[in-house]
Design an enzyme around this catalytic site. Structure first.
Site, PDB file in Angstrom:
ATOM      1  N   ASP B  25      15.108   5.072   1.992  1.00 51.09           N
ATOM      2  CA  ASP B  25      15.619   6.160   1.156  1.00 51.09           C
ATOM      3  C   ASP B  25      16.883   6.746   1.787  1.00 51.09           C
ATOM      4  O   ASP B  25      16.882   7.051   2.984  1.00 51.09           O
ATOM      5  CB  ASP B  25      14.582   7.301   1.090  1.00 51.09           C
ATOM      6  N   LYS B  82      15.417   5.748  -8.415  1.00 54.08           N
ATOM      7  CA  LYS B  82      14.156   6.133  -9.037  1.00 54.08           C
ATOM      8  C   LYS B  82      14.363   6.764 -10.410  1.00 54.08           C
ATOM      9  O   LYS B  82      15.316   7.508 -10.612  1.00 54.08           O
ATOM     10  CB  LYS B  82      13.434   7.173  -8.158  1.00 54.08           C
ATOM     11  N   GLY B 154       6.334  11.520   1.282  1.00 54.65           N
ATOM     12  CA  GLY B 154       6.847  12.777   1.832  1.00 54.65           C
ATOM     13  C   GLY B 154       5.893  13.477   2.780  1.00 54.65           C
ATOM     14  O   GLY B 154       6.122  14.626   3.153  1.00 54.65           O
ATOM     15  N   ARG B 166      -5.617  -1.478   1.448  1.00 56.14           N
ATOM     16  CA  ARG B 166      -6.945  -2.069   1.703  1.00 56.14           C
ATOM     17  C   ARG B 166      -7.710  -2.275   0.399  1.00 56.14           C
ATOM     18  O   ARG B 166      -8.354  -3.297   0.198  1.00 56.14           O
ATOM     19  CB  ARG B 166      -7.770  -1.153   2.613  1.00 56.14           C
ATOM     20  N   GLY B 215       4.444   7.446   3.134  1.00 55.81           N
ATOM     21  CA  GLY B 215       3.938   8.022   4.378  1.00 55.81           C
ATOM     22  C   GLY B 215       4.217   7.210   5.628  1.00 55.81           C
ATOM     23  O   GLY B 215       3.730   7.543   6.708  1.00 55.81           O
ATOM     24  N   GLY B 236      10.555   6.234   3.206  1.00 54.58           N
ATOM     25  CA  GLY B 236      11.198   7.324   2.481  1.00 54.58           C
ATOM     26  C   GLY B 236      11.762   8.330   3.457  1.00 54.58           C
ATOM     27  O   GLY B 236      12.824   8.134   4.046  1.00 54.58           O
TER      28      GLY B 236
END
Lengths: 199, 295
Positions: B25, B82, B154, B166, B215, B236
């Site tokens: 990002d 985006k 974020g 998973r 994350g 990000g």
């Protein structure tokens, strides 16, 4: 004979699948030790800036260059031909190419992804002519070809597949096309002729 | 043979080219250059990174075209941007600008709570987020050429991306063990088209590349996602919210290339300064979560 695929970044899975389709089980190459074990190497499509930076940072650049100069056959698609090229139409500070293939390239020559296209590529390999579908994704264009470089494929009038001794390089992606294996088969023959040990 | 553009093969083809890489990002030309120098395979052009969107609140929309153009002009690698879920006009605008990949993203405020964009008519490929296999296959049915985990953007906390990856991987594995006649029931339960469930059954993978996002804040996080089955990683806020973005960016690129080599990972994880601060997702309220947007 052991064929490797440079597996730092890019569409190595597609080359892997293609080679398996013609009976080869390739080795993924990320280190100098792995590079020593192969008789021929595929430089896949991907981002040439990323691949060339990692080659440099991980000490693979010089050993790869040396192997190719010593005659190891390489098959290079898209980002791969950029990694090998000698010249570019303008400064490309983010790509540190090996400077082995005597062509001049223009990166992203056809435009952005919106302009990526499928089109007919005319091949002439060992005097056999045929037309296959060429997949051009943010592709470079070969705008000059050196004397030692043989043209083997064209899109319209542009050379898109070239050979210079042990280097077979193209601006499109035969690994994305299921209908035709002729380019990978030709490369396997190059490795066999070079005396690749049968493993 | 005619000349074709915007085919599904060209769309998935570009996604394949981005495998084994990091998509970062960026909010301006300078950050885009840093990302390219570090070895990013693509950049995501944004007005604010997810951590700031979360902090500042309000309606988050597509970036200003001027911003997107500034970033496209700064780098030679592909540029993504985006759009809000369901906002097909924002997507038309980004396609017109020449963006290489569109992220229909839960990080922005949804424009449509019932419908995602019909992505087939566009020449530009789309990536969409998913939390499980059914969601991934629904997006692919709508034309997505790449799937990424949603994670919880974020937060700098990888726990949700791990959960989603998973889940998707174990659902894929389970489907490969089913008998042919059991697939219709599975398709019904997943809310996904039978033909895509069949593809997963026969190939043991999604029909498009499967990336991780949401994350990821350190080289170890990136390598974790790769070892869990991700084929590339989106980062990000993790880079430009760290104390030394150049170093962090470079280390994450190398971590993705050598994700299975602990010796390399140990070396590149040293002396990176502080990673982004991060949030505890388990303490967040339901309405603060971005991952529940879209279905």
């Amino acid at each position: 004979m052991r064929i490797g695929i440079l597996a730092i970044q890019g569409d190595m899975d597609l080359h892997h699948r293609k080679l398996r389709m013609i009976g080869i089980s390739p080795l993924l190459v990320k280190t100098e030790e792995e590079l020593k074990r192969v008789d021929g190497l595929v430089l896949p499509g991907g981002e040439s800036t990323t691949i060339s930076k990692i080659l440099e940072r991980y000490g693979l650049r010089e050993s790869l260059k040396k192997r190719i100069e010593e005659g190891m056959p390489v098959l290079a698609t898209c980002a791969g031909i950029i990694i090998l090229a000698k010249k570019f139409d303008k400064d490309e500070p983010e790509v540190k190419s090996l400077g082995l293939l005597d062509v001049k390239l223009q990166r992203n020559a056809y435009g952005r992804q919106r302009e990526s296209f499928e089109g007919p590529v005319r091949l002439k390999i060992n005097d056999v002519e045929k037309t296959i579908t060429g997949i051009f994704i943010r592709a470079p264009k070969i705008i000059e070809v050196g004397k030692s470089v043989e043209e083997l494929g064209w899109y319209e009038s542009d050379p898109v597949l070239v050979r210079q001794g042990n280097i077979l390089a193209m601006t499109f992606h035969p690994e994305l096309v299921d209908e035709d294996n002729s380019i990978h088969e030709f490369f396997v023959k190059m490795v066999e002729e070079k005396g690749g040990r049968n493993v | 043979m005619s000349i074709l553009t915007g085919t599904y093969r060209l769309k998935v083809g570009l996604a394949e080219m981005l495998k084994g890489g990091v998509i970062m990002d960026v909010t301006n030309a300078e950050q885009a250059k840093i990302a390219e120098e570090a070895g990013a395979v693509a950049v995501m052009a944004l007005e604010r990174v997810p951590a700031d969107i979360r902090k500042e609140g309000g309606v988050a929309r597509m970036a200003d075209p001027e911003k997107v153009i500034e970033i496209m002009e700064a780098v030679t690698i592909p540029v993504m941007a985006k759009v809000r879920i369901g906002h097909f006009v924002e997507a038309q605008i980004l396609e017109e600008l020449g963006v290489d990949f569109i992220d229909e993203s839960e990080v922005l405020t949804p424009a449509d709570e019932e419908h995602h964009i019909d992505k087939h008519p566009f020449k530009v490929p789309f990536v969409c987020g998913a939390r499980d296999l059914g969601e991934a296959l629904r997006r692919i049915a709508e034309g997505a050429a790449m799937i990424r985990t949603k994670g919880e953007a974020g937060t700098g906390n990888v726990v949700e991306a791990v959960r989603h990856m998973r889940k998707i991987m174990s659902q894929i594995k389970r489907i490969t063990t089913l008998r042919e006649e059991e697939l219709m029931k599975e398709a019904k339960a997943l809310g996904a088209p039978l033909e895509l469930v069949k593809y997963v059954h026969d190939h043991g993978k999604l029909p498009v590349p499967n990336f991780a996002a949401g994350g990821i804040a350190t080289p170890a996080d990136a390598a974790l996602m790769m070892q869990l089955g991700a084929e590339s990683v989106f980062v990000g806020s993790g880079i430009f919210k760290s104390s030394d973005p150049r170093k962090m960016a470079r280390a994450i690129v190398e971590a993705v290339a050598y994700y299975d080599n602990p010796r390399v990972l140990a070396r590149i994880s040293k002396g990176l300064g502080e990673a982004m601060r991060g949030l505890d997702v388990s303490k967040m309220k339901e309405e603060e979560l971005l991952q529940t947007r879209g279905w």
